[in-house]
Design a protein around this motif. Structure first.
Motif: not given
Length: 129
Positions: A78-97
């Motif tokens: 729930s920490l904002p920095s962790r939440k943002e990191n998860i969103e960006l990482t998932i977005e980038n990896n999902m885009s690649s897939i």
């Protein structure tokens, strides 16, 4: 418990998936996204919906992909920095897939929401006497 929602648009001339095999394509994406999310969470449940447009857009085929996931983790996400990191990482990896399958991919949104009600149901609940 956390939820993840992603809205994606794909425009293509030639792709690796077939519009008449929607269920197979959805299962393939569900598997790939599940594997990606298991890098962050202990348990995941993913549902994918693909809608292929019957009309051309600027000479290209179009489909929209909706991804909904529920994720379970023992760590605090729930920490904002962790939440943002998860969103960006998932977005980038999902885009690649998805680029591997659909060519041109536009991620409209990825929203990750930690639930404010993270209860551990293994603990007993105290009741007043």
């Amino acid at each position: 418990m956390c939820t993840l929602n992603a809205q994606i648009q794909c425009y293509y001339r030639f792709i690796e998936v077939f519009s008449d095999e929607v269920e197979y394509n959805e299962l393939m994406i569900e598997n790939a996204v599940s594997q990606l999310l298991l890098g962050f969470f202990e348990e995941v449940m993913v549902e994918v919906t693909i809608i292929f447009s019957p009309h051309l857009y600027m000479g290209l085929q179009h489909c929209s992909i909706q991804i909904d996931a529920q994720c379970e983790s023992q760590t605090d996400v729930s920490l904002p920095s962790r939440k943002e990191n998860i969103e960006l990482t998932i977005e980038n990896n999902m885009s690649s897939i998805l680029r591997e399958l659909f060519g041109s991919v536009s991620v409209d949104s990825v929203t990750f929401n930690p639930s404010p009600w993270n209860f551990d149901y293994n603990h007993s609940i105290a009741s007043s006497v």
